[in-house]
Motif scaffolding. Structure first.
Motif, short mmCIF file in Angstrom:
data_model
loop_
_atom_site.label_atom_id
_atom_site.label_comp_id
_atom_site.label_asym_id
_atom_site.label_seq_id
_atom_site.Cartn_x
_atom_site.Cartn_y
_atom_site.Cartn_z
N GLN A 43 0.85 -1.18 0.00
CA GLN A 43 0.00 0.00 0.00
C GLN A 43 0.89 1.24 0.00
O GLN A 43 1.72 1.41 0.89
CB GLN A 43 -0.91 0.02 1.24
N VAL A 44 0.71 2.07 -0.98
CA VAL A 44 1.58 3.22 -1.17
C VAL A 44 1.04 4.43 -0.40
O VAL A 44 -0.09 4.84 -0.60
CB VAL A 44 1.71 3.56 -2.68
N THR A 45 1.89 4.98 0.48
CA THR A 45 1.54 6.22 1.17
C THR A 45 1.99 7.38 0.30
O THR A 45 2.60 7.19 -0.75
CB THR A 45 2.23 6.29 2.54
N ALA A 46 1.73 8.60 0.75
CA ALA A 46 2.09 9.78 -0.05
C ALA A 46 3.61 9.86 -0.25
O ALA A 46 4.09 10.11 -1.35
CB ALA A 46 1.57 11.04 0.63
N GLN A 48 5.79 7.38 0.05
CA GLN A 48 6.24 6.24 -0.74
C GLN A 48 5.86 6.40 -2.21
O GLN A 48 6.57 5.92 -3.09
CB GLN A 48 5.67 4.95 -0.17
N ALA A 49 4.74 7.06 -2.48
CA ALA A 49 4.32 7.27 -3.86
C ALA A 49 5.36 8.08 -4.62
O ALA A 49 5.66 7.79 -5.78
CB ALA A 49 2.96 7.96 -3.91
N LYS A 50 5.91 9.08 -3.96
CA LYS A 50 6.96 9.88 -4.60
C LYS A 50 8.19 9.03 -4.88
O LYS A 50 8.80 9.14 -5.95
CB LYS A 50 7.34 11.07 -3.71
N LEU A 51 8.56 8.19 -3.91
CA LEU A 51 9.73 7.33 -4.10
C LEU A 51 9.49 6.28 -5.18
O LEU A 51 10.38 5.99 -5.98
CB LEU A 51 10.10 6.67 -2.78
N VAL A 52 8.27 5.73 -5.22
CA VAL A 52 7.93 4.75 -6.26
C VAL A 52 7.97 5.41 -7.63
O VAL A 52 8.53 4.86 -8.58
CB VAL A 52 6.54 4.12 -5.98
N ASP A 53 7.40 6.61 -7.73
CA ASP A 53 7.42 7.33 -9.02
C ASP A 53 8.83 7.65 -9.46
O ASP A 53 9.17 7.54 -10.64
CB ASP A 53 6.59 8.60 -8.92
N LYS A 54 9.67 8.04 -8.52
CA LYS A 54 11.07 8.37 -8.84
C LYS A 54 11.81 7.12 -9.34
O LYS A 54 12.52 7.18 -10.34
CB LYS A 54 11.76 8.95 -7.61
N LEU A 55 11.62 5.99 -8.64
CA LEU A 55 12.26 4.75 -9.07
C LEU A 55 11.71 4.29 -10.41
O LEU A 55 12.46 3.86 -11.29
CB LEU A 55 12.07 3.66 -8.01
N ALA A 56 10.39 4.41 -10.60
CA ALA A 56 9.78 4.02 -11.87
C ALA A 56 10.32 4.87 -13.02
O ALA A 56 10.56 4.37 -14.12
CB ALA A 56 8.27 4.13 -11.79
N GLN A 57 10.52 6.15 -12.75
CA GLN A 57 11.07 7.05 -13.77
C GLN A 57 12.50 6.64 -14.13
O GLN A 57 12.88 6.66 -15.30
CB GLN A 57 11.03 8.49 -13.28
#
Length: 191
Positions: A43-46, A48-57
């Motif tokens: 479950q992505v928190t706010a 973690q969402a930034k970190l997930v987006d950064k890693l995905a990028q």
């Protein structure tokens, strides 16, 4: 084919293994899968969402294709899920290292204990009970303490392996799909 007595024995055994019957037992058993909190998907928190987006990028690179971005995000989420499982494993070992087990491991049964006592009685030469001059001789090294902590935590660590394997599988499937997609984009098939 089973005889009538076998069928009756099977029915009696089945009546004894129906699971919890009380409301409290059912409530406790319903939470078995949530013991570590790892059964639920990540479950992505706010933050973690930034970190997930950064890693995905970083994984997607310069690609602007939607499918590549989605696969990169799947890889990033699976990577965070894998890190979460490994944090739980590390915390379990750290807990064992800091606190140890509540009781020292004893014999598996009274038969093992009896066998140990029989062997102890038969042994005629016991090591001398001499206090060491230097107490550091009796202390375990860091490596020995860590190994003992891992040994005590091993049954729990083995139960966590399925969560780690699931996260690794999700990450690897997404990575394979992503690499296949990038290869198809780079080398389109000629018709």
């Amino acid at each position: 084919m089973a005889s009538q007595s076998q069928i009756e024995a099977n029915r009696r055994n089945a009546c004894q293994s129906t699971g919890p019957r009380s409301a409290a037992g059912k409530k406790r058993a319903a939470k078995n899968a949530l013991r570590h909190g790892l059964c639920a998907s990540f479950q992505v928190t706010a933050l973690q969402a930034k970190l997930v987006d950064k890693l995905a990028q970083q994984i997607a690179g310069a690609s602007t294709e939607r499918l590549v971005r989605e696969l990169a995000r799947e890889v990033a989420i699976a990577t965070f899920d894998l890190a979460r499982v490994r944090r739980v494993k590390t915390a379990l070992i750290q807990h064992e290292l800091a606190l140890g087990s509540a009781a020292p491991p004893g014999p598996a049964s009274w038969k093992h204990e009896l066998r140990f006592c029989e062997v102890a009685v038969r042994v005629s030469t016991w090591p001398p009970l001499v206090a060491p001059d230097d107490l550091s001789e009796t202390m375990l090294s860091v490596e020995e303490r860590t190994a003992e902590a891992v040994r005590r935590a091993l049954p729990e660590l083995l139960t966590l392996d399925r969560y780690e394997a699931r996260a690794i599988g999700q990450r690897n499937r997404a990575l394979r799909s992503l690499l296949q997609l990038k290869a198809e984009q780079r080398y389109p098939q000629q018709e």
